[in-house]
Design a protein around this motif. Structure first.
Motif, PDB file in Angstrom:
ATOM      1  N   TYR B 289       0.727  -1.197   0.023  1.00  0.00           N
ATOM      2  CA  TYR B 289       0.043   0.066  -0.028  1.00  0.00           C
ATOM      3  C   TYR B 289       0.809   1.175  -0.087  1.00  0.00           C
ATOM      4  CZ  TYR B 289       1.097  -0.485   5.022  1.00  0.00           C
ATOM      5  OH  TYR B 289       1.558  -0.630   6.272  1.00  0.00           O
ATOM      6  N   SER B 290       1.987   1.088   0.200  1.00  0.00           N
ATOM      7  CA  SER B 290       2.935   2.570   0.186  1.00  0.00           C
ATOM      8  C   SER B 290       3.830   2.422  -1.071  1.00  0.00           C
ATOM      9  CB  SER B 290       3.489   2.693   1.401  1.00  0.00           C
ATOM     10  OG  SER B 290       4.812   2.030   1.422  1.00  0.00           O
ATOM     11  N   SER B 291       4.191   3.414  -1.662  1.00  0.00           N
ATOM     12  CA  SER B 291       5.004   3.488  -3.013  1.00  0.00           C
ATOM     13  C   SER B 291       5.943   4.369  -2.461  1.00  0.00           C
ATOM     14  CB  SER B 291       4.176   3.942  -4.128  1.00  0.00           C
ATOM     15  OG  SER B 291       4.905   4.256  -4.993  1.00  0.00           O
ATOM     16  N   LEU B 292       7.313   4.143  -3.120  1.00  0.00           N
ATOM     17  CA  LEU B 292       8.501   4.811  -3.079  1.00  0.00           C
ATOM     18  C   LEU B 292       8.580   5.876  -4.163  1.00  0.00           C
ATOM     19  CD1 LEU B 292      11.112   6.005  -1.597  1.00  0.00           C
ATOM     20  CD2 LEU B 292      12.261   4.097  -2.605  1.00  0.00           C
ATOM     21  N   ALA B 295       6.416   8.458  -4.470  1.00  0.00           N
ATOM     22  CA  ALA B 295       6.778   9.716  -3.656  1.00  0.00           C
ATOM     23  C   ALA B 295       7.842  10.417  -4.248  1.00  0.00           C
ATOM     24  CB  ALA B 295       7.266   9.130  -2.249  1.00  0.00           C
ATOM     25  N   LEU B 298       6.321  12.441  -7.096  1.00  0.00           N
ATOM     26  CA  LEU B 298       5.832  13.648  -6.781  1.00  0.00           C
ATOM     27  C   LEU B 298       6.817  14.689  -5.999  1.00  0.00           C
ATOM     28  CD1 LEU B 298       2.960  14.778  -6.178  1.00  0.00           C
ATOM     29  CD2 LEU B 298       3.128  13.768  -3.899  1.00  0.00           C
ATOM     30  N   PHE B 299       7.763  14.246  -5.366  1.00  0.00           N
ATOM     31  CA  PHE B 299       8.828  15.288  -4.784  1.00  0.00           C
ATOM     32  C   PHE B 299       9.485  16.110  -5.955  1.00  0.00           C
ATOM     33  CE2 PHE B 299      11.894  16.843  -2.192  1.00  0.00           C
ATOM     34  CZ  PHE B 299      13.110  16.856  -2.695  1.00  0.00           C
ATOM     35  N   CYS B 302       6.906  18.734  -7.696  1.00  0.00           N
ATOM     36  CA  CYS B 302       6.830  19.677  -6.856  1.00  0.00           C
ATOM     37  C   CYS B 302       7.870  20.346  -6.725  1.00  0.00           C
ATOM     38  CB  CYS B 302       6.380  19.440  -5.542  1.00  0.00           C
ATOM     39  SG  CYS B 302       4.790  18.760  -5.521  1.00  0.00           S
ATOM     40  N   SER B 303       9.120  19.984  -6.706  1.00  0.00           N
ATOM     41  CA  SER B 303      10.303  20.846  -6.797  1.00  0.00           C
ATOM     42  C   SER B 303      10.495  21.581  -8.102  1.00  0.00           C
ATOM     43  CB  SER B 303      11.557  19.931  -6.656  1.00  0.00           C
ATOM     44  OG  SER B 303      11.533  19.152  -5.553  1.00  0.00           O
ATOM     45  N   ALA B 306       7.896  24.413  -8.181  1.00  0.00           N
ATOM     46  CA  ALA B 306       8.205  25.345  -7.170  1.00  0.00           C
ATOM     47  C   ALA B 306       9.546  26.209  -7.653  1.00  0.00           C
ATOM     48  CB  ALA B 306       8.435  24.829  -5.806  1.00  0.00           C
TER      49      ALA B 306
ATOM     50  N   LEU C 191       9.921   7.985   3.098  1.00  0.00           N
ATOM     51  CA  LEU C 191       9.692   8.399   1.939  1.00  0.00           C
ATOM     52  C   LEU C 191       8.605   7.576   0.899  1.00  0.00           C
ATOM     53  CD1 LEU C 191      10.727  10.954   0.305  1.00  0.00           C
ATOM     54  CD2 LEU C 191      12.258   9.432  -0.688  1.00  0.00           C
ATOM     55  N   PHE C 192       7.179   7.960   1.122  1.00  0.00           N
ATOM     56  CA  PHE C 192       6.558   6.733   0.557  1.00  0.00           C
ATOM     57  C   PHE C 192       4.969   7.771   0.302  1.00  0.00           C
ATOM     58  CE2 PHE C 192       3.604   6.215   4.126  1.00  0.00           C
ATOM     59  CZ  PHE C 192       4.533   6.216   5.306  1.00  0.00           C
ATOM     60  N   VAL C 193       4.303   7.057  -0.634  1.00  0.00           N
ATOM     61  CA  VAL C 193       3.240   7.836  -0.703  1.00  0.00           C
ATOM     62  C   VAL C 193       2.031   6.399  -0.251  1.00  0.00           C
ATOM     63  CG1 VAL C 193       1.007   8.560  -2.096  1.00  0.00           C
ATOM     64  CG2 VAL C 193       3.493   9.587  -2.154  1.00  0.00           C
ATOM     65  N   ASP C 194       1.212   6.698   0.719  1.00  0.00           N
ATOM     66  CA  ASP C 194       0.542   5.393   1.167  1.00  0.00           C
ATOM     67  C   ASP C 194      -0.805   5.275   0.758  1.00  0.00           C
ATOM     68  OD1 ASP C 194      -1.033   3.648   2.964  1.00  0.00           O
ATOM     69  OD2 ASP C 194      -0.269   4.668   4.840  1.00  0.00           O
ATOM     70  N   MET C 201      -3.754   8.515   1.596  1.00  0.00           N
ATOM     71  CA  MET C 201      -2.999   9.177   0.207  1.00  0.00           C
ATOM     72  C   MET C 201      -2.815  10.481   0.245  1.00  0.00           C
ATOM     73  SD  MET C 201      -4.144   7.513  -3.157  1.00  0.00           S
ATOM     74  CE  MET C 201      -5.550   7.939  -3.428  1.00  0.00           C
ATOM     75  N   SER C 205       0.961  12.276   0.423  1.00  0.00           N
ATOM     76  CA  SER C 205       1.282  13.329  -0.678  1.00  0.00           C
ATOM     77  C   SER C 205       1.455  14.796  -0.062  1.00  0.00           C
ATOM     78  CB  SER C 205       0.148  13.219  -1.640  1.00  0.00           C
ATOM     79  OG  SER C 205      -0.572  12.029  -2.020  1.00  0.00           O
ATOM     80  N   ILE C 208       5.058  14.792   1.171  1.00  0.00           N
ATOM     81  CA  ILE C 208       5.934  14.857   0.156  1.00  0.00           C
ATOM     82  C   ILE C 208       5.915  16.470  -0.303  1.00  0.00           C
ATOM     83  CG2 ILE C 208       6.634  14.131  -2.138  1.00  0.00           C
ATOM     84  CD1 ILE C 208       7.134  11.816   0.125  1.00  0.00           C
ATOM     85  N   ILE C 209       4.892  17.007  -0.542  1.00  0.00           N
ATOM     86  CA  ILE C 209       4.635  18.417  -1.187  1.00  0.00           C
ATOM     87  C   ILE C 209       5.516  19.181  -0.335  1.00  0.00           C
ATOM     88  CG2 ILE C 209       3.234  20.015  -1.887  1.00  0.00           C
ATOM     89  CD1 ILE C 209       1.273  18.039  -2.793  1.00  0.00           C
ATOM     90  N   LEU C 211       7.620  18.762   1.856  1.00  0.00           N
ATOM     91  CA  LEU C 211       9.217  18.501   1.694  1.00  0.00           C
ATOM     92  C   LEU C 211       9.662  19.090   0.321  1.00  0.00           C
ATOM     93  CD1 LEU C 211      11.824  16.725   2.753  1.00  0.00           C
ATOM     94  CD2 LEU C 211      10.922  15.292   1.051  1.00  0.00           C
ATOM     95  N   ALA C 212       9.124  19.135  -0.760  1.00  0.00           N
ATOM     96  CA  ALA C 212       9.749  19.652  -1.896  1.00  0.00           C
ATOM     97  C   ALA C 212       9.766  21.077  -1.731  1.00  0.00           C
ATOM     98  CB  ALA C 212       8.841  19.369  -3.128  1.00  0.00           C
ATOM     99  N   LEU C 213       8.547  21.813  -1.048  1.00  0.00           N
ATOM    100  CA  LEU C 213       8.499  23.020  -0.791  1.00  0.00           C
ATOM    101  C   LEU C 213       9.622  23.454  -0.016  1.00  0.00           C
ATOM    102  CD1 LEU C 213       4.709  23.894  -0.733  1.00  0.00           C
ATOM    103  CD2 LEU C 213       6.337  24.715  -2.451  1.00  0.00           C
ATOM    104  N   ILE C 215      12.589  22.083   0.615  1.00  0.00           N
ATOM    105  CA  ILE C 215      13.874  22.200   0.076  1.00  0.00           C
ATOM    106  C   ILE C 215      13.877  23.393  -0.904  1.00  0.00           C
ATOM    107  CG2 ILE C 215      15.491  20.954  -1.361  1.00  0.00           C
ATOM    108  CD1 ILE C 215      15.212  19.411   0.748  1.00  0.00           C
ATOM    109  N   VAL C 216      13.033  23.614  -1.703  1.00  0.00           N
ATOM    110  CA  VAL C 216      13.101  24.758  -2.887  1.00  0.00           C
ATOM    111  C   VAL C 216      13.009  25.895  -2.177  1.00  0.00           C
ATOM    112  CG1 VAL C 216      11.928  25.574  -4.760  1.00  0.00           C
ATOM    113  CG2 VAL C 216      12.201  23.294  -4.672  1.00  0.00           C
TER     114      VAL C 216
END
Lengths: 424, 329, 341
Positions: B289-292, B295, B298-299, B302-303, B306, C191-194, C201, C205, C208-209, C211-213, C215-216
């Motif tokens: 149920y979880s996916s690296l 993730a 998506l990271f 978004c980076s 942004a 580091l996962f999306v559940d 979910m 998510s 993760i978003i 986290l991206a914000l 860093i940037v």
């Protein structure tokens, strides 16, 4: 620069310059002989002031010179462009008379003197001036570039905002400074790089540090007369900055030694005075000399020609261009208490802080007739000082030596009243 | 040919006496009988089967079941209970009172106000048949923990203990290095079990692992009595039907026959046959149920958005001044 | 002023801060290897998702302790909540918001990213006044949410049904520390999306978003995340009674704005406010850079229980400048002149 082939003009020019030399020599002579107790460190400054009057200040060959008006011009940028800034706000009565003809009757003496110096091409260096930077401070300075003289002097208008509190003003000033940087690079042909600007900022910071030490010295004992102090600060542009700083540091150590020996130049119980208003620039040291002759001691001044020139500092967070230039710009805008900005509460707070720190007993407010800015602020400052219980003497004067008699009477009376206050 | 068939039949008959597979496996279950089909919260990583009885107090309950299939096993009724011996030990090794409530329909073992750590609960049934004493032990290692009580002395509290004086054949789940007072075992993990016979590790014992859906695997223990089994994921469903909080029960069995003789309840026996079951649980594997990769994707997205946004904004600023809008009212 | 004070006032506190931050980072990330236990009410981020953490940040304890019914909160479980809060406040009061500026590992990471950006030569951004005012409130919103959502999971608020258990520790699910801190011990498991259900979910998510914000944002704005941190909002509630104080003497202020210029977070009130004495605002992280940059004597002062710790002095300002000048002069003067930079 178009030269005027006009005998009258040439005579005016030569005469004004000769009379400037006579004026400055008189003042220097008076200062040097005012007491037997000579401070050897001051000799350098007298020497340099004399050279300035004779237009012989080109100790540095092959350097580019840029003239500035007013204190808001960022001189660090000029140093970084490998050029030398020289302030041409003039204190010469002769120059004031030279410029009078083309200016309206009620002009401020300082502006007409500056204009006269520019008009008669009487610059303190005999090398070519690449540009005359004029920030848009007071009305009269602003319009100098547009007076039809027949000569084409290279003016550059530096756009200074009329108010300094808002963010828009700050942004406007940043853009002005950035444009100025580009202009400097173009006229000098040198690139202002990060290293050069950093070096320039630190170089000027050393001079600021020396000046601050000098400023703090006068808090306790009067080991140097106020007039000499004003002269020392006035000579900032007259020599290479590092040499000036070195000599000032020498002067400071000498003064410290004198202070340890309790060797004061004036009586310690003379009334302590703060001098503020339109700036006294060498050789127009008429008012300070008068005050000290009448028995007062000037311990601190709030003139843009002496104190405000070097007091404020630049704080840079990251030494890259994108931070150094706004840091420079902020120092010249935010900390400036010139009345060309409105509102100007910082000036009031500064005056009160100086009064407290230096134990000032009385304030002399000088304003040149025609200087609207300082005249307009005088009422507010006088009310402020009334509330603070500090006596204020308001003097309206100009460069001509005609009012010396009246001035003497008024200052003497003021100082006497301060002396009586002391006894009570 | 006929003789061969008879031999096979004979062995099957004999073998069936020795076989424990079929309806005779005794084990302790987390799931109450009436709600077998309904979801109950086992309070997951903190406890395996406990009931809150108010004001922070808990009671641990286990039901007695028979059968090898986790879903189709029979719950023993109280009327059928005979010859039960119950042992309960605290995480520190002391005996704890545990009783079977005779007022309930089904046999359940309960004890209240447990302390922090792993409890060992045993139910032993003995029976003599065919000159052999069958000792069936149902064991459960039950974790009790509340984060409110802190996380001190973890190693002591989770230590797998054995009690050879009362339980001759014992099987324990070895704790892995990173284990603490929270239970995290999931499918895909390699779990190590250790078998003891009277406090000595037992070599070559056959350990059978029966998963939730009935998958079986038999391994033999090594010299140190240990066997490593990888828990499999034996069911797959649509991703939205995965319940990652559910603990799926599985069984572990070990059998051993020895030549001990003796007299039990007046009858003598010439052999002893031990069957011990350990009932435990596992979570569904995290990869279900979880996916690296999602993730990371998506990271990066978004980076880039942004960062790109900031760079675009900066470039745009050099062209036009920030606008001050004036309302047209 | 005695010699020790003078020496401290002339020193470069930014260099000291760099070293202190590295030590605190090593302690809070790797402390578990040495079995250090600092408790569960640390007033800065110390993430328990990192197996080797020496303690846990107060926010996770708060979220778990608040996750109870009203009845138990007003009863025996309320005691645990109050005890946790009390130990948090006591720890916080010692260093005031210097926990943010000197100790927080997320802050340290942002400072390292800032130094990297400085080296490369990319310019930083500032918020203008209006954005500053508006964005400031986000941390209070987050603080309220992280307390209300666990309450809503055990009690019915405003008649809504109980919130899903998947929202447990809501701030931890969006906190970048949960993902970044374990990375330093080699654990990338956060580091996962559940995909279990819609709530998980969404929350993972969102993590993760964020986290991206993080860093940037840290690349372009100094201490970007600190502006939105609910721990910072919680700190500010108790900041007025703390022992380490930052005071300003408005009389000596020339409004030169140096302090505002160097402030990482961009607090204008240090420069503008000449009436109040205690000037720690909710965004301040007490890095003391403003004191370093102030060239007036006795204007800005950091003191601990009235003992002066670090004061702004004229001499200090110029001696730090001089130090920079010495560093620059090390290659000979000629090189600076001829540089084709």
């Amino acid at each position: 620069m178009k030269k005027i082939e006009n005998k009258r003009y040439e005579r005016l020019s030569a005469n004004s310059q000769k009379r400037l030399v006579i004026e400055s020599d008189n003042v220097l002579h008076e200062l040097q002989n005012e007491s037997e107790d000579k401070i050897t460190g001051l000799d350098y400054f007298y020497d340099v002031a004399g050279k300035f009057a004779r237009g012989q200040l080109s100790a540095q060959e092959k350097k580019k010179y840029i003239a500035t008006n007013c204190v808001q011009v960022p001189i660090e940028l000029i140093y970084a462009a490998d050029a030398i800034p020289i302030r041409i706000c003039s204190g010469a009565y002769s120059m004031s008379q030279a410029g009078d003809g083309l200016l309206p009757a009620k002009s401020c003496s300082l502006v007409s003197a500056t204009f006269g110096a520019i008009y008669t091409n009487s610059f303190p260096v005999d090398q070519e001036i690449l540009s005359i930077i004029t920030p848009t401070t007071c009305d009269q300075k602003k319009k100098l570039s547009e007076i039809p003289t027949g000569i084409d002097q290279p003016f550059y208008t530096l756009e200074l905002p009329p108010a300094k509190d808002s963010e828009e003003a700050r942004e406007y000033w940043y853009r002005s400074v950035k444009k100025f940087k580009r202009k400097l690079e173009k006229i000098t042909g040198n690139r202002i790089s990060r290293r050069r600007l950093k070096g320039a900022i630190l170089k000027v910071a050393k001079a600021q540090q020396a000046f601050r030490n000098f400023h703090q010295l006068r808090k306790e004992q009067t080991i140097i007369s106020g007039t000499n102090a004003i002269l020392v600060a006035n000579t900032f542009f007259y020599d290479d900055i590092e040499s000036w700083t070195r000599h000032l540091n020498d002067l400071i150590s000498e003064l410290k030694q004198r202070s340890d020996r309790d060797q004061t130049v004036v009586e310690n119980n003379n009334p302590r005075l703060l001098l503020t208003g339109s700036p006294s620039i060498f050789p127009n040291l008429k008012l300070p000399i008068m005050i000290e002759k009448m028995g007062g001691t000037i311990v601190v001044d709030e003139f843009c020609s002496s104190n405000r020139l070097l007091y404020d500092t630049v704080a840079v967070d990251e030494w890259n261009m994108y931070d150094m230039i706004p840091a420079l710009a902020d120092r010249y805008l935010k900390a400036c208490t010139c009345p060309c900005f409105t509102p100007n509460p910082d000036r009031e707070r500064k005056l009160l802080a100086y009064i407290k720190d230096f134990q000032v007993e009385g304030v002399v407010y000088q304003s040149f007739s025609g200087c609207q800015l300082y005249e307009l602020e005088s009422l507010r400052i006088s009310r402020l000082l009334e509330e603070a219980n500090i006596p204020m003497l308001y003097v309206e004067t100009d460069y001509s030596p005609d009012d010396k008699g009246q001035l003497a009477t008024r200052t003497e009376a003021f100082i006497e009243s301060l002396k009586t206050n002391q006894h009570n | 040919m006929e003789k061969f068939l008879v031999l096979i039949l004979y062995f099957m008959v004999i073998g069936s006496n020795f076989s424990v597979f079929g309806s005779k496996i005794l084990w302790l279950s987390n799931i109450p009988p009436a709600e077998r089909q309904k979801e109950i919260s086992t309070n997951g990583m903190h406890k395996l089967s406990s009931l809150n009885i108010g004001r922070g107090k808990v009671k641990i309950v286990q039901w007695v079941t028979i059968g090898e299939n986790v879903f189709n096993s029979t719950y023993l009724k109280n009327s059928e209970s005979r010859d039960n011996t119950i042992y309960c030990f605290t995480p520190h090794g002391d005996a704890q009172d545990c009783f079977m409530d005779s007022s309930k329909i089904y046999q359940e073992l309960t004890f209240s106000n447990p302390i922090e750590g792993y409890y060992n609960l045993y139910l032993v049934k003995k029976k003599i048949r065919n000159d052999t004493l069958f000792i069936r032990t149902a064991k459960a290692e039950l974790l009790n923990h509340s984060c409110r009580n802190g996380h001190k002395d973890v190693d002591k509290k989770i230590l797998p203990r054995i009690y050879p004086e009362v339980i001759p054949l014992e099987i324990t789940r070895q704790r892995n290095r990173l284990e603490n007072l929270h239970f995290f075992m999931a499918s895909g993990d390699k779990v190590c079990y250790k078998v003891y016979k009277s406090s000595k590790p037992l070599k070559d014992a056959s350990i059978t692992f029966i998963s939730n859906q009935g998958w079986k695997k038999t391994v033999k223990s090594n010299d140190k009595g240990e066997a490593v089994i990888q828990v499999i994921q034996d069911y797959f469903s649509a991703w939205q039907d995965i319940d990652n909080r559910n603990i799926y029960t599985y069984l572990l069995l070990v059998e051993y026959t020895s030549e001990e003789q003796g007299i039990y309840k007046g009858e003598s026996y010439g052999h002893t046959h031990y069957i011990t079951s350990l009932s435990d649980g596992y979570y569904p594997s995290k990869v279900m149920y979880s996916s690296l990769s999602w993730a990371l994707g998506l990271f990066l997205l978004c980076s880039i958005i942004a960062g790109g946004g900031v760079v675009y904004y900066r470039k745009r600023r050099t062209r036009i001044y920030r606008e001050i809008r004036v309302d047209n009212k | 002023m005695n010699k020790l004070q003078k020496h401290i006032n002339n020193s470069n506190i930014s260099k000291f801060r760099l070293v202190f931050q590295i030590l605190a980072f090593l302690l809070l990330i790797y402390g578990g290897y040495l079995s250090i236990d600092l408790g569960t009410s640390i007033p800065t981020f110390a993430c328990p998702y990192n197996q080797e953490c020496p303690g846990t940040c107060y926010l996770i304890s708060a979220q778990h302790q608040v996750h109870n019914t009203w009845a138990s909160l007003f009863g025996f479980r309320g005691k645990a909540l109050l005890a946790g809060l009390l130990s948090f406040v006591l720890l916080f009061l010692i260093l005031n918001k210097a926990w943010c500026g000197y100790i927080c590992p997320l802050g340290t990471i942002q400072d390292w990213i800032t130094k990297l950006r400085n080296r490369i030569g990319v310019s930083f951004s500032r918020y203008d006044d209006l954005s500053f005012k508006r964005l400031k409130t986000i941390k209070y919103v987050l603080l309220v949410l992280l307390l209300i959502i666990p309450l809503g999971m055990s009690n019915s608020i405003f008649g809504l049904p109980l919130l899903s258990h998947d929202l447990s520790a809501p701030f931890c699910q969006i906190c970048p520390g949960r993902i970044i801190t374990p990375l330093f011990v080699g654990d990338a498991s956060q580091l996962f999306v559940d995909f279990t259900n819609a709530t998980t979910m969404f929350m993972s998510s969102l993590g993760i978003i964020v986290l991206a914000l993080f860093i940037v944002g840290s690349i372009f704005k100094k201490r970007f995340f600190c502006f939105f941190c609910p721990m910072s909002a919680l700190h500010f509630l108790f900041s007025k009674i703390a022992l380490l104080r930052l005071n300003k003497n408005g009389e000596n202020c020339t409004k030169c704005g140096n302090c505002y210029r160097v402030c990482d977070v961009g607090i204008k009130a240090i420069a503008e406010d000449i009436d109040h004495s205690y000037i720690v605002k909710d965004d301040c992280m007490m890095c003391l850079k403003c004191i370093e940059a102030c060239p007036e004597n006795d204007c800005l002062k950091a003191s601990f229980l009235t003992l002066p710790v670090f004061e702004s002095t004229e001499e200090g300002f110029f001696s730090r400048n001089l130090h920079l000048d010495h560093e620059m002069q090390k290659p000979s003067q000629k090189v600076i002149e001829d540089e084709k930079d």
